[in-house]
Motif scaffolding. Structure first.
Motif, PDB file in Angstrom:
ATOM      1  N   ARG A 118       0.844  -1.185   0.025  1.00 34.94           N
ATOM      2  CA  ARG A 118      -0.057  -0.101  -0.020  1.00 34.94           C
ATOM      3  C   ARG A 118       0.960   1.202  -0.122  1.00 34.94           C
ATOM      4  N   GLY A 119       0.423   2.147  -1.017  1.00 32.75           N
ATOM      5  CA  GLY A 119       1.277   3.424  -0.908  1.00 32.75           C
ATOM      6  C   GLY A 119       2.450   3.525  -1.574  1.00 32.75           C
ATOM      7  N   GLN A 120       3.050   2.197  -1.857  1.00 32.62           N
ATOM      8  CA  GLN A 120       4.293   2.182  -2.689  1.00 32.62           C
ATOM      9  C   GLN A 120       4.017   1.872  -4.196  1.00 32.62           C
ATOM     10  N   GLY A 121       5.283   1.717  -4.670  1.00 41.88           N
ATOM     11  CA  GLY A 121       5.274   1.306  -6.110  1.00 41.88           C
ATOM     12  C   GLY A 121       5.622   2.528  -7.061  1.00 41.88           C
ATOM     13  N   ALA A 135      -3.587   2.088  -2.887  1.00 38.63           N
ATOM     14  CA  ALA A 135      -3.380   3.343  -2.037  1.00 38.63           C
ATOM     15  C   ALA A 135      -3.463   3.042  -0.524  1.00 38.63           C
ATOM     16  N   ASP A 136      -2.801   3.904  -0.037  1.00 33.57           N
ATOM     17  CA  ASP A 136      -2.965   4.049   1.553  1.00 33.57           C
ATOM     18  C   ASP A 136      -3.900   5.232   1.963  1.00 33.57           C
ATOM     19  N   PRO A 137      -5.075   4.686   2.264  1.00 37.29           N
ATOM     20  CA  PRO A 137      -6.105   6.022   2.468  1.00 37.29           C
ATOM     21  C   PRO A 137      -6.076   6.554   3.803  1.00 37.29           C
ATOM     22  N   VAL A 138      -5.021   5.890   4.741  1.00 39.98           N
ATOM     23  CA  VAL A 138      -4.957   6.474   5.977  1.00 39.98           C
ATOM     24  C   VAL A 138      -4.079   7.664   6.206  1.00 39.98           C
ATOM     25  N   TYR A 159       2.599   3.214  10.096  1.00 42.94           N
ATOM     26  CA  TYR A 159       2.361   2.679   8.717  1.00 42.94           C
ATOM     27  C   TYR A 159       2.562   1.091   8.660  1.00 42.94           C
ATOM     28  N   TYR A 160       3.639   0.571   9.016  1.00 47.93           N
ATOM     29  CA  TYR A 160       3.660  -0.854   9.039  1.00 47.93           C
ATOM     30  C   TYR A 160       2.769  -1.689   9.844  1.00 47.93           C
ATOM     31  N   ARG A 161       2.014  -1.208  10.757  1.00 40.84           N
ATOM     32  CA  ARG A 161       0.854  -2.076  11.252  1.00 40.84           C
ATOM     33  C   ARG A 161      -0.039  -2.176  10.132  1.00 40.84           C
TER      34      ARG A 161
END
Length: 326
Positions: A118-121, A135-138, A159-161
């Motif tokens: 999530r959120g990477q790429g 996506a990382d919506p948090v 994030y890693y949680r």
């Protein structure tokens, strides 16, 4: 880069000074319980990508918070019976890429599930694959650019949680497909992917093997003060600005340190370390390896390599080693 860390003899006995939180298990039990309150809703859509020997499925499942997480499932063409399963996690900044990439594990006759992070790429420069689709919506409090300090003010927000929870759900999603054999599931990954694999090795029962290569996210107290390379450097740069917050940051990171997950490892493991690795220093890797609880474990050491580790040479090692597992 010449050797900079402990001598190999000392690495083999090194133990981390990272302190495990008293509520470590309760924290993760609650986290996964909350995640499983959402339907897994794993969906597998066939993808036509011109391959004649591999079939590819575009996967979506519910990860942390019920958020949609993407992945690829690859199977040898014509598969009709459940196959042994390899679930793979990506290095820092990498995404799942295109469907025709990463064909090694399916080419060995196994089902291969690759989780998007999530959120990477957007990390082609790191060599960990192509674009991401998750996506990382948090949202989070102020953080240093990158992912290492997102939500680091508290373990509940870190994030890693979300990533480790996604990874557990990825294994559950992969196991839910009728052509995967849940009883023969292995997990692997390089760098960040290796650190995620170690966490999964503690949080998911019934794995037959785990293979973390030059794993990241290990022994935070030593890593943050030993290397000035990113991504660990992100933490130091955050604390350079946010003076006086070292104690709370260390507390948060202790819930995500692979050393503590390794102490709960329940499957045979093959690690790798590189003695000139300034991204994931060898002592931090050995800290996790030495803590790994299962007695069937081995580590391959690459004396003159940096963070590339054993590269394709070690991939061949993993293929041979996994064949020896039940």
């Amino acid at each position: 880069m010449a050797l900079f860390d402990l001598p190999l003899g000392e690495l083999r006995t090194y133990r981390s000074e990272s302190r495990e939180p008293e509520d470590f298990d309760a924290f993760w039990d609650k986290t996964l319980q909350q995640a499983r309150a959402h339907e897994l809703d794993a969906r597998f859509e066939p993808v036509e990508c011109g391959l004649s020997t591999i079939e590819v499925y575009d996967v979506t499942f519910a990860g942390f918070g019920g958020h949609p997480v993407k992945g690829w499932l690859r199977l040898p063409a014509g598969t009709t019976q459940p196959l042994p399963l390899v679930v793979e996690f990506l290095g820092y900044g990498g995404g799942r890429g295109l469907p025709h990439e990463s064909l090694l594990w399916a080419s060995t006759g196994r089902a291969h599930f690759l989780m998007d992070t999530r959120g990477q790429g957007s990390g082609w420069d790191r060599g960990w694959g192509g674009a991401g689709a998750t996506a990382d919506p948090v949202g989070a409090a102020p953080a240093y650019p990158g992912f290492m300090t997102r939500g680091v003010e508290a373990p509940e927000n870190y994030y890693y949680r979300r990533v480790f929870t996604d990874a557990v759900r990825a294994v559950e999603a992969a196991r839910s497909h009728p052509l995967t054999d849940a009883s023969r599931t292995a997990v692997t990954g390089v760098s960040q992917g290796g650190g995620i694999a170690i966490a999964v090795g503690a949080l998911v029962p019934g794995l037959v093997a785990i293979a973390p290569d030059v794993p990241f996210l290990c022994d935070f107290p030593r890593a943050v003060t030993l290397t000035d390379r990113p991504p660990y450097r992100e933490i130091a740069l955050f604390l350079k600005t946010h003076r006086g917050r070292s104690q709370e940051v260390r507390r948060t990171l202790s819930y995500f340190d692979a050393v503590h997950f390794a102490a709960r490892g329940r499957a045979p493991a093959l690690f790798s370390a590189a003695l000139e690795d300034r991204t994931c220093p060898p002592s931090t890797v050995f800290a996790a390896f030495n803590a790994w609880a299962h007695e069937d474990k081995a580590i391959r050491v690459y004396d003159f390599n940096d963070h590339e580790g054993g590269g394709p040479f070690h991939e061949a090692e993993k293929v041979r080693w996994l064949r020896s597992q039940p």
